[in-house]
Design a protein around this motif. Structure first.
Motif, PDB file in Angstrom:
ATOM      1  N   ARG A  97       0.831  -1.201   0.000  1.00  0.00           N
ATOM      2  CA  ARG A  97       0.000   0.000   0.000  1.00  0.00           C
ATOM      3  C   ARG A  97       0.868   1.254   0.000  1.00  0.00           C
ATOM      4  N   ASN A  98       1.938   1.260   0.776  1.00  0.00           N
ATOM      5  CA  ASN A  98       2.848   2.408   0.797  1.00  0.00           C
ATOM      6  C   ASN A  98       3.570   2.568  -0.535  1.00  0.00           C
ATOM      7  N   CYS A  99       3.886   1.452  -1.191  1.00  0.00           N
ATOM      8  CA  CYS A  99       4.505   1.528  -2.518  1.00  0.00           C
ATOM      9  C   CYS A  99       3.537   2.163  -3.515  1.00  0.00           C
ATOM     10  N   GLN A 100       2.262   1.839  -3.396  1.00  0.00           N
ATOM     11  CA  GLN A 100       1.262   2.413  -4.285  1.00  0.00           C
ATOM     12  C   GLN A 100       1.148   3.923  -4.085  1.00  0.00           C
ATOM     13  N   GLN A 101       1.227   4.360  -2.842  1.00  0.00           N
ATOM     14  CA  GLN A 101       0.982   5.766  -2.508  1.00  0.00           C
ATOM     15  C   GLN A 101       2.235   6.633  -2.581  1.00  0.00           C
ATOM     16  N   ALA A 102       3.396   6.019  -2.766  1.00  0.00           N
ATOM     17  CA  ALA A 102       4.645   6.776  -2.779  1.00  0.00           C
ATOM     18  C   ALA A 102       4.700   7.732  -3.967  1.00  0.00           C
ATOM     19  N   THR A 103       5.183   8.934  -3.725  1.00  0.00           N
ATOM     20  CA  THR A 103       5.387   9.922  -4.784  1.00  0.00           C
ATOM     21  C   THR A 103       6.722   9.656  -5.466  1.00  0.00           C
ATOM     22  N   ARG A 104       6.717   9.579  -6.794  1.00  0.00           N
ATOM     23  CA  ARG A 104       7.935   9.267  -7.532  1.00  0.00           C
ATOM     24  C   ARG A 104       8.234  10.350  -8.561  1.00  0.00           C
ATOM     25  N   LYS A 105       9.487  10.667  -8.671  1.00  0.00           N
ATOM     26  CA  LYS A 105       9.937  11.692  -9.601  1.00  0.00           C
ATOM     27  C   LYS A 105       9.560  11.318 -11.029  1.00  0.00           C
ATOM     28  N   GLY A 106       8.903  12.245 -11.726  1.00  0.00           N
ATOM     29  CA  GLY A 106       8.549  12.037 -13.114  1.00  0.00           C
ATOM     30  C   GLY A 106       7.290  11.218 -13.320  1.00  0.00           C
ATOM     31  N   GLN A 107       6.596  10.844 -12.211  1.00  0.00           N
ATOM     32  CA  GLN A 107       5.376  10.065 -12.335  1.00  0.00           C
ATOM     33  C   GLN A 107       4.238  10.786 -11.633  1.00  0.00           C
ATOM     34  N   SER A 108       3.095  10.878 -12.309  1.00  0.00           N
ATOM     35  CA  SER A 108       1.941  11.558 -11.734  1.00  0.00           C
ATOM     36  C   SER A 108       0.981  10.582 -11.067  1.00  0.00           C
ATOM     37  N   GLY A 109       1.173   9.297 -11.322  1.00  0.00           N
ATOM     38  CA  GLY A 109       0.282   8.297 -10.748  1.00  0.00           C
ATOM     39  C   GLY A 109       1.037   7.036 -10.400  1.00  0.00           C
ATOM     40  N   THR A 110       0.334   5.907 -10.385  1.00  0.00           N
ATOM     41  CA  THR A 110       0.959   4.638 -10.049  1.00  0.00           C
ATOM     42  C   THR A 110       0.444   3.545 -10.963  1.00  0.00           C
TER      43      THR A 110
END
Length: 217
Positions: A97-110
């Motif tokens: 769940r935390n991997c799903q919600q993590a903010t990632r550089k260059g990505q607007s979603g998951t």
């Protein structure tokens, strides 16, 4: 690129299939059986929720050989301070769940849809998917998960809520499993894992290791 039949679990041979930047097929479903079969062939799903499922086997492949792990002096000091504690398979649902919600550089979603997460949770319940947790003062601050195929660990995603948490967890995992794991599949390049010693190898080399590993199981 091959369209998959939802009623039949099969994939094209990724060793023979070239082009489309590593996409070997599209469609199908995210059933536990299909995902497990795909990973044994070196194929994994990666797509935007709401769009067609894409199945990948990129060339080259980003991997880490445990004996080639690189730990910087600054990272070794952090580990020696024992500010983190580690566990395995203690909080799989929280990790994914935390991997799903993590903010990632260059990505607007998951790419981690609810359907995909539920399939990995079932794979975990079957003993095929594993999670590795990083704790600080009793709080989950980092971790990652993936599938174990014999002596090959196929890493899926990681997260960190505090600086160096996921890196510390990954180092701890590699150092404590280097006698049991031949190769760690990182799938696609990240600077984070490259700094730890991950490298690109030809797809054929990766698939050879994976297939030999499957035969020994």
């Amino acid at each position: 690129m091959v369209r998959l039949d939802e009623n039949e679990i099969s994939f094209p041979d990724p060793e023979l299939y070239e082009g489309h930047e590593g996409v070997v097929a599209f469609g199908g479903d995210l059933s536990v059986e299909r995902i497990w079969f795909a990973y044994q062939l070196g194929i994994f799903p990666w797509y935007n929720p709401g769009e067609e499922i894409l199945w990948w086997c990129p060339d080259p492949r980003f991997v880490l050989v445990p004996e080639e792990l690189k730990v910087s002096k600054s990272m070794r000091k952090i580990l020696n301070r024992n500010i983190f504690t580690f566990s395995e398979n203690k909080s799989f649902r929280e990790v994914i769940r935390n991997c799903q919600q993590a903010t990632r550089k260059g990505q607007s979603g998951t790419w981690l849809s609810e359907e995909l997460m539920n399939s990995f949770i079932k794979l975990h319940e079957y003993g095929l998917a594993k999670s590795f947790e990083v704790w600080q003062e009793g709080e989950l601050v980092g971790g990652f998960y993936g599938l174990q195929i014999g002596n090959v660990f196929c890493g899926e995603s990681m997260f960190a809520k505090v600086s160096n948490a996921s890196k510390a967890g990954f180092i701890h995992f590699v150092e404590n499993n280097k006698d049991r794991i031949e190769l760690i599949d990182c799938q696609s390049h990240t600077e984070h894992l490259e700094s730890l010693g991950a490298k690109m190898i030809p797809k054929k080399e990766f698939l050879k290791i994976l297939h030999e590993n499957n035969e020994r199981r």
